[in-house]
Enzyme design. Structure first.
Site, mmCIF file in Angstrom:
data_model
loop_
_atom_site.group_PDB
_atom_site.id
_atom_site.type_symbol
_atom_site.label_atom_id
_atom_site.label_comp_id
_atom_site.label_asym_id
_atom_site.label_seq_id
_atom_site.Cartn_x
_atom_site.Cartn_y
_atom_site.Cartn_z
ATOM 1 N N ARG A 44 3.585 -0.512 15.559
ATOM 2 C CA ARG A 44 2.626 0.159 16.449
ATOM 3 C C ARG A 44 3.307 0.800 17.651
ATOM 4 O O ARG A 44 2.639 1.448 18.457
ATOM 5 C CB ARG A 44 1.560 -0.839 16.896
ATOM 6 C CG ARG A 44 2.091 -2.094 17.566
ATOM 7 C CD ARG A 44 0.994 -3.157 17.642
ATOM 8 N NE ARG A 44 1.438 -4.434 18.165
ATOM 9 C CZ ARG A 44 2.031 -5.380 17.448
ATOM 10 N NH1 ARG A 44 2.301 -5.171 16.164
ATOM 11 N NH2 ARG A 44 2.371 -6.531 17.992
ATOM 12 N N GLU B 49 0.825 -1.209 0.000
ATOM 13 C CA GLU B 49 0.000 0.000 0.000
ATOM 14 C C GLU B 49 0.861 1.262 0.000
ATOM 15 O O GLU B 49 0.598 2.214 -0.748
ATOM 16 C CB GLU B 49 -0.926 0.012 1.231
ATOM 17 C CG GLU B 49 -1.948 -1.116 1.267
ATOM 18 C CD GLU B 49 -1.456 -2.339 2.020
ATOM 19 O OE1 GLU B 49 -2.310 -3.114 2.473
ATOM 20 O OE2 GLU B 49 -0.222 -2.498 2.158
#
Length: 547
Positions: free
Chosen positions: A271, A215
């Site tokens: 994260r 992406e």
């Protein structure tokens, strides 16, 4: 088939389950009535954060038993192993060292023969120099114009962290600079982000650990084409693109000067990467000094987690209460409701932090877990949620524990706005805990036919987390608090909170399907009948001529 925990852990769980059986029928109204000091006792404070956990369905005995479980589960040992840089990410054989990203200059932590703190500060110095160049106008684009627009291109932690931090710290950001964030491979995300930007004044930060995430690279290639089309020369890429990555080879092949590459390390999970070079856009927005304050807040909470006794340790308390609510009370979701508009992206950020970390069905040794893990996290800024989904939270059949986050001072004081906002925090926690009985509803004069509809059961758990004001340091402490709460939960459940194999299968299958969607001839399909039919229908619709 589930495996049996060790006898010591089983004994702790058995004690908790027996305790829960006794406590379950009791209501928070009763617990508060019997214990007038409860609200002032079941609280904890650290690093400017005040945690009121008295409105959970617990007693002092619950906390005592939860602390026993924490000790018997080896929480202190696993925490210390993380801080020492041992390879506690067992499935990937890696250290877990986001705590090193915020250690102060002059500290030292040697892992696998390398002083990682020294390496971290080299990158921070590089980031600071670049951020100051952009902020001062010294960094010029290809045509000699200063940068006015910064577009961060990433996905997952490479997007959620920067966009959350930018929105959270917008009060401190440079208002003459525009910041945009592109993550979705849907072309609309990129097109709308750059629609009103001038290419000669735009800087793209391509944030990808491997520089191979589909992406991100797809969006980066579109950004490259967009820039070259407007400026007319591929050489312009060097002045309008920088990279945050570990792959110098791929960065160079893309056309970005590796002198403008900001590195990080395989022990930084996506994260947990906001305070690494992934935070470059945040540093440009708020400046290196404010970014340092953010890191100081992270580090302060790290030290609290590392040193404070469990019963006064905010991450341990929040983590253990989350385990209690998930495994004993049976709550499948947790709502995080920040009563500060600047924190509007915090729930989305915490979704990745919590669910990617602890959404696991196997334990560290590869056997199936013995307990329910990983509640679903979600949320919306207050008071917006009160006028949409709080109805279910108050009167629905599903119990949803809430974290209500508040501040005593507004960054934008305006009349009575902040007092009205904050009154709702306290009122919601009170209403969720105590509800409203039939007698109270009748006492208000409600018609009899309305009584059952107005009754609110209460007995719904909340944490209230409050600070003085949202500052960069405060934001760092809040994020670190949740990071270590997640770590605590993962340790109790015995899962690896630092891998994410569950995101891989979909990627692999998508890579197989893409050629079948773009093939000129009808491809031979070998998927299940549903997937085959969907691909065929997509190709038909895609090839259909517009009317």
């Amino acid at each position: 088939m589930t495996h049996e925990p060790s006898p010591r852990r089983q004994a702790a769980w058995d004690a908790l389950e027996a305790h829960f059986a006794e406590l379950a029928p009791r209501h928070l109204r009763e617990l508060f009535a019997e214990d007038p000091g409860r609200g002032r006792r079941l609280r904890a404070e650290a690093e400017g954060l005040y945690l009121d956990y008295s409105k959970n369905r617990i007693t002092d005995e619950t906390i005592r038993l939860l602390m026993i479980l924490a000790h018997e589960s080896g929480l202190a040992e696993r925490r210390d192993r993380m801080f020492r840089g041992e390879h506690i990410n067992v499935s990937e054989d890696r250290a877990v060292l986001h705590v090193a990203l915020r250690m102060p200059q002059g500290a030292s932590l040697v892992v696998d023969g390398v002083d990682v703190v020294r390496e971290v500060h080299k990158v921070l110095d590089q980031m600071s120099a670049f951020a100051n160049q952009v902020r001062s106008g010294q960094w010029k684009g290809y045509t000699g114009k200063a940068i006015k627009n910064v577009v961060n291109v990433g996905i997952g932690g490479s997007d959620l962290g920067p966009v959350m931090a930018y929105e959270a710290l917008r009060h401190y950001s440079r208002r003459d600079l525009t910041f945009r964030f592109v993550s979705n491979v849907d072309a609309t995300d990129f097109v709308e982000a750059v629609r009103d930007l001038e290419a000669e004044e735009t800087l793209f930060i391509i944030s990808s650990k491997t520089f191979a995430t589909l992406e991100t690279i797809t969006n980066a290639q579109s950004a490259r084409a967009w820039l070259i089309e407007r400026l007319g020369d591929p050489a312009a890429v060097a002045r309008h693109f920088v990279a945050v990555s570990t792959s110098a080879e791929r960065v160079s092949a893309f056309g970005i000067d590796t002198a403008n590459m900001f590195g990080f390390w395989d022990w930084v999970g996506g994260r947990y990467s906001l305070d690494s070079a992934i935070g470059l856009s945040t540093m440009i927005a708020v400046g290196p000094e404010r970014f340092s304050e953010l890191l100081a807040g992270f580090h302060a909470m790290d030290e609290h987690f590392r040193t404070a006794p469990f019963e006064r340790n905010l991450p341990v308390l929040m983590g253990m209460l989350a385990v209690w609510n998930r495994d004993l009370l049976g709550c499948q979701t947790v709502g995080v409701m920040p009563y500060d508009q600047y924190l509007k992206r915090l729930p989305a950020y915490l979704q990745q932090l919590t669910m990617e970390s602890n959404g696991k069905h196997v334990s560290l040794d590869g056997t199936v877990v013995a307990r329910e893990t990983g509640p679903i996290y979600w949320g919306e800024p207050g008071t917006n949620g009160q006028h949409s989904f709080y109805q279910l939270i108050h009167q629905g059949t599903t119990i949803v524990p809430l974290d209500l986050i508040a501040f005593a001072k507004s960054l934008n004081p305006l009349g009575e706005h902040h007092d009205i906002l904050t009154s709702n925090v306290f009122a919601q926690a009170q209403a969720l805990a105590f509800g409203k009985t039939e007698e109270e509803v009748r006492g208000d004069g409600a018609p009899e036919h309305e009584v059952p509809h107005r009754v609110m059961e209460g007995n719904r758990p909340t944490n209230v987390l409050m600070g003085e004001m949202l500052t960069p340091r405060m934001l760092g402490s809040i994020i670190a608090l949740y990071e270590h709460s997640v770590f605590t939960q993962g340790t109790i459940w015995g899962v690896d909170s630092f891998d994410q194999w569950g995101v891989e299968l979909g990627k692999v299958l998508a890579a197989q399907i893409i050629p079948e969607l773009v093939a000129l001839d009808e491809p031979e399909l070998h998927h299940d009948s549903s997937t085959n039919a969907l691909i065929e229908q997509y190709r038909r619709l895609k090839g259909k001529e517009d009317a």
